[in-house]
Write a protein that holds these residues in place. Structure first.
Motif, short mmCIF file in Angstrom:
data_model
loop_
_atom_site.label_atom_id
_atom_site.label_comp_id
_atom_site.label_asym_id
_atom_site.label_seq_id
_atom_site.Cartn_x
_atom_site.Cartn_y
_atom_site.Cartn_z
N THR A 57 -10.97 1.75 1.61
CA THR A 57 -10.48 3.11 1.35
C THR A 57 -10.05 3.22 -0.11
OG1 THR A 57 -9.75 3.43 3.62
CG2 THR A 57 -8.71 4.82 1.96
N THR A 59 -10.06 0.97 -2.87
CA THR A 59 -10.85 0.47 -3.99
C THR A 59 -12.07 1.35 -4.23
OG1 THR A 59 -10.13 -1.74 -3.30
CG2 THR A 59 -11.88 -1.62 -4.95
N HIS A 136 -10.01 -10.53 -6.11
CA HIS A 136 -9.95 -9.05 -6.13
C HIS A 136 -9.29 -8.70 -7.46
CE1 HIS A 136 -9.87 -4.99 -4.95
NE2 HIS A 136 -9.32 -5.07 -3.76
N GLN A 139 -7.52 -5.31 -8.16
CA GLN A 139 -6.24 -5.16 -7.46
C GLN A 139 -5.13 -5.88 -8.24
OE1 GLN A 139 -5.60 -3.44 -4.42
NE2 GLN A 139 -3.45 -3.81 -4.94
N PRO A 263 -0.88 -4.39 -1.11
CA PRO A 263 -2.16 -3.87 -1.59
C PRO A 263 -2.80 -2.86 -0.64
CG PRO A 263 -2.41 -6.11 -0.74
CD PRO A 263 -0.94 -5.81 -0.74
N GLY A 264 -2.32 -2.84 0.63
CA GLY A 264 -2.92 -1.98 1.63
C GLY A 264 -4.21 -2.57 2.16
N1 CP Z 1 -6.37 -2.93 -1.57
C1 CP Z 1 -7.61 -2.75 -1.11
O1 CP Z 1 -8.54 -3.47 -1.50
O2 CP Z 1 -7.74 -1.75 -0.19
P1 CP Z 1 -9.14 -1.27 0.41
O3 CP Z 1 -9.65 -2.40 1.28
O4 CP Z 1 -8.85 -0.03 1.19
O5 CP Z 1 -10.08 -1.03 -0.74
#
Ligand code: CP
Length: 308
Positions: A57, A59, A136, A139, A263-264
């Motif tokens: 969502t 990234t 990542h 991030q 980070p979600g």
């Molecule tokens: N933080 C992050 O990578 O979220 P998404 O998986 O929603 O991109």
């Protein structure tokens, strides 16, 4: 300072000066998102492809928003609706996309190392949007940007990262980035979720979450990455929340001006309680806002001016 890279694959290969350069550039980009007309012509005529083989969502959307705010054209290709389902390899897919002459390909893939495979074969800039459990980097850059924005510095801060470290590419990139910039990083989680030799990455390991949080300037909570685990690594989510979850009592052990990050996506009531996630010290949504600025900066630095 000039930025002479074609690709952004990880944090390890960046110098601290390059990280500063990206964060400074992002600081300049941020105000564009707060203008009535959120668009500048910087990357007009450039093409950015979003090649996501895993769900996303934040990234994916923030790369899309970032590119469009710089006037680049964006195009998305998802695994389920691509010819990957007919047996085409990643490299063949990427070579076919390259034949359409994009300037950058942003890739998320379940295999660690997939972006490196493309970077060595394609002339387009390759940006790693998350590869397996490996890295990542964007991030980590937005996390560093957000902490630097709030605290005015990174050096000397104590950062606690709590949760499923083993399966978290965010943890690996954050440990590398924050220690590179002079912060100290402490990790904590169930023994089944801490990789052997985590100290070699530059982090200190502690057993109890209270010890990790005590006096921390930043507490970063991570979700349990069930999609990467083979079998269950904890007795239950309820037990996990009881032993490792960040609740108001544990958060109160941190520095008085602690920053609570994630980070979600968050799993409310598992690694973080709703009161903490939505509380006054949470900067989880600031991370998302800053993700756009950092990705604008990266697209500008990698793609802007190339091939002119
Ligand atoms: N933080 C992050 O990578 O979220 P998404 O998986 O929603 O991109």
């Amino acid at each position: 300072m000039a930025f002479f890279r074609k690709d952004l694959l990880d944090i390890e290969s960046l110098s601290s000066e390059e990280v500063e350069n990206i964060l400074d550039t992002a600081a300049g980009m941020k105000e564009i998102s707060f203008r009535p007309i959120k668009k500048v012509p910087t990357l007009r005529g450039k093409t950015v492809i979003l090649l996501f083989h895993e769900p996303s969502t934040r990234t994916k959307m923030s790369f899309d928003v970032a590119a469009k705010r710089l006037s680049a054209d964006t195009h998305s290709i998802a695994k389920a609706s691509s010819s990957f389902t007919k047996g085409e390899t990643l490299v063949d897919t990427a070579r076919n996309l390259e034949a359409m002459r994009p300037d950058a390909i942003v890739i998320r893939h379940s295999s660690s190392g997939a972006p490196y495979l493309l970077a060595g074969r394609l002339s387009a800039s390759i940006i790693n949007a998350g590869d397996g459990t490996h890295a990542h980097p964007t991030q980590a850059l937005l996390d560093m940007f957000t902490v630097r924005e709030k605290k005015g510095k990174l050096a000397g801060l104590s950062i606690a990262i709590i949760g499923d470290i083993t399966h978290s590419r965010v943890a690996r990139s954050d440990i590398c980035g924050f220690t590179k910039m002079g912060a100290t990083v402490t990790v904590c989680g169930p023994g089944t979720m801490i990789p052997p030799g985590v100290e070699a990455l530059g982090a200190k390991r502690v057993r109890r979450v209270e010890e990790a949080v005590q006096g921390a300037d930043v507490v970063m909570m991570l979700r349990i990455q069930k999609e990467r685990q083979k079998g269950s690594l904890i007795p239950s989510e309820r037990e996990y929340a009881r032993v490792y979850g960040l609740n108001p009592e544990r958060a109160a052990l941190a520095a008085p001006d602690v920053l609570i990050m994630h980070p979600g996506p968050i799993n409310r009531g598992v690694e973080i309680s709703p009161e903490v996630a939505d509380g006054p010290y949470s900067i989880i949504l600031d991370q998302v806002t800053n993700g756009v600025a950092v990705r604008m900066a990266l697209l500008y630095l990698l793609v802007g001016g190339r091939g002119e």
